[in-house]
Design an enzyme around this catalytic site. Structure first.
Site, PDB file in Angstrom:
ATOM      1  N   LYS B  48      24.611  63.208  42.607  1.00 63.17           N
ATOM      2  CA  LYS B  48      24.103  64.491  42.108  1.00 63.17           C
ATOM      3  C   LYS B  48      24.274  64.572  40.595  1.00 63.17           C
ATOM      4  CE  LYS B  48      24.966  66.522  46.575  1.00 63.17           C
ATOM      5  NZ  LYS B  48      25.925  67.145  47.485  1.00 63.17           N
ATOM      6  N   GLN B  92      30.841  71.112  48.179  1.00 62.36           N
ATOM      7  CA  GLN B  92      30.673  69.822  48.849  1.00 62.36           C
ATOM      8  C   GLN B  92      31.443  69.799  50.170  1.00 62.36           C
ATOM      9  OE1 GLN B  92      28.700  67.187  47.534  1.00 62.36           O
ATOM     10  NE2 GLN B  92      29.006  66.372  49.583  1.00 62.36           N
ATOM     11  N   ASP B 115      22.027  75.030  48.251  1.00 62.43           N
ATOM     12  CA  ASP B 115      21.999  74.270  49.503  1.00 62.43           C
ATOM     13  C   ASP B 115      21.369  75.096  50.629  1.00 62.43           C
ATOM     14  OD1 ASP B 115      22.811  71.663  49.262  1.00 62.43           O
ATOM     15  OD2 ASP B 115      24.949  72.056  49.579  1.00 62.43           O
TER      16      ASP B 115
END
Lengths: 279, 279
Positions: B48, B92, B115
């Site tokens: 990322k 995460q 997300d």
């Protein structure tokens, strides 16, 4: 063929709920917000008030003139959000066109959103988390459960993808381990899908749209349609012919419909209990 | 049979995004929160960061010790919610067991939830409203669109009902007028469903779970699986045999996978633009 008798089940469920409500220390409170004076809305609100009263709920009906603004409506919803006596808030649809109904519904606290129409409750439902679930889908699951109809492993075909019925119902059935196919107005060769259904749900809004040829022998048929014609009610299912093939079927009226108002009261009770747990 | 080449498409999409980003007046900002030091997480966050840097994003990696509490994590997320330079926040996964990951994800502002894992974005997606959509489903739709594969009217069968892939993907396909069947581990006679699919999506997490016999001649096959065995990657689809029958198929690696990180960057760009519109 056995009838799924929503009218009968509703009475049983109301009595069960009533005895749970009587054991509470405080009143359960439900507020209905109405804007304008839509004829059908008046009838629906009357049904809600009647059942709320029967259950001993504290019931408020807030009626506003069509001239109310988005901002004023938001303030009224906020007052109810902050009102400790109120456990459930619903905004009766339809709203006048100048009001943003999605925004209005999402002003309701997620813990008081007893129609389950806000984004947060929809998201919780999708995630499989405990949520306030919209009333018609919840009533359908209750009907099936009450008649001992197994859901797990079944192929459920839902016709109609509305946010009131089709989509939340698909989530509920998936969480209950059914395999779900969601059909709609743009489905090609609809009968190909409906003929495969162990449990077929029709939520289309067209009189007798589901015919005998579209149904598998022995299927469970749930008719969500309420179509008025010459003051009579018709379902989305051609009942007379489909009932010959179905193992279980809901009549219209007297099937899914009666469950819906009951589920609103059940959600309000649940919201009451949940909010006190969270304190 | 044609390969759906995600690696190639991703490059094209990154260049397109880069030129859009260059036209902005401010930097696009992305923050990744990590708790602990999971090996795989380190790799994913590295990917990322690399892509964010290539696009000229402002990138923050906040790494916390496993001992962080729910409350401290909430405070850190709040700081990022209020940080004007940050457009997107991701937590995460996996988080240590003592942290409530659902709660953590829902602390992220709905406008920075790149997300798409919070309840509000899931609910918006279900309602068919504009939402931040989780990255893998978005990448799959992009792949199909880029290869000119029609979605409307098609029968899409998805195997796997996770909140990361199966459920949001079902919503996206339904909104695009496909007829969707959502299968899962409790589906009985899975092949009966998969053989009907015009577009088949496998998101199961089992090496070569989808075999030739389970696929219709000419189907479009999307493989979301990333199964590691002896340092090699395998999809959920038995590629060598299924590819003989498929009209289009994604390879593993190089199919869906490469799209996912790109979509995260695209979501962050969209969040940047949207938040400025709402001001």
């Amino acid at each position: 063929m056995e009838l799924l008798n929503g009218k009968e089940l509703r009475e049983k469920k109301i009595e069960e709920l009533k005895s749970k409500v009587e054991r509470l220390n405080e009143l359960v409170g439900l507020a209905v917000i109405q804007v304008g004076s839509d004829e059908a809305s008046n009838v629906y609100i009357g049904q809600k008030e009647k059942l709320a009263t029967r259950l001993g709920y504290y019931f408020i009906h807030k009626k506003f003139d069509e001239s109310i603004t988005d901002e004023e409506l938001k303030e009224e919803i906020d007052k109810l959000n902050n009102n400790e006596q109120i456990d459930g808030i619903i905004v009766q649809m339809p709203l006048p066109k100048h009001i943003d109904s999605v925004k209005a519904v999402n002003e309701i606290s997620e813990y008081k959103d007893v129609d389950g129409l806000g984004f947060i409750n929809a998201g919780k439902l999708m995630h499989g988390e405990e949520a306030l679930v919209s009333c018609t889908p919840k009533g359908i699951i209750d009907l099936l459960d009450n008649y001992g109809i197994e859901i797990e492993g079944k192929h459920v075909v839902i016709v109609g993808r509305s946010i009131l019925v089709g989509k939340p119902l698909a989530c509920l059935f998936t969480t209950r381990n059914a395999t779900v196919t969601l059909c709609h107005s743009r489905t090609i060769d609809l009968a190909k899908y409906t003929r495969e259904a162990d449990i077929l749900v029709a939520a289309v809004g067209k009189k007798h749209f589901i015919t005998e040829e579209m149904v598998k022998e022995g299927a469970v048929v749930i008719d969500v349609g309420i179509n008025r014609e010459d003051k009579k009610l018709y379902g989305d299912v051609d009942f007379d012919n489909v009932s010959k093939k179905a193992s279980y079927i809901t009549p219209v009226p007297g099937g899914v419909g009666p469950m819906t108002v009951y589920e609103l009261m059940d959600n309000t009770y649940e919201a009451h209990v949940l909010r006190r747990k969270l304190k």
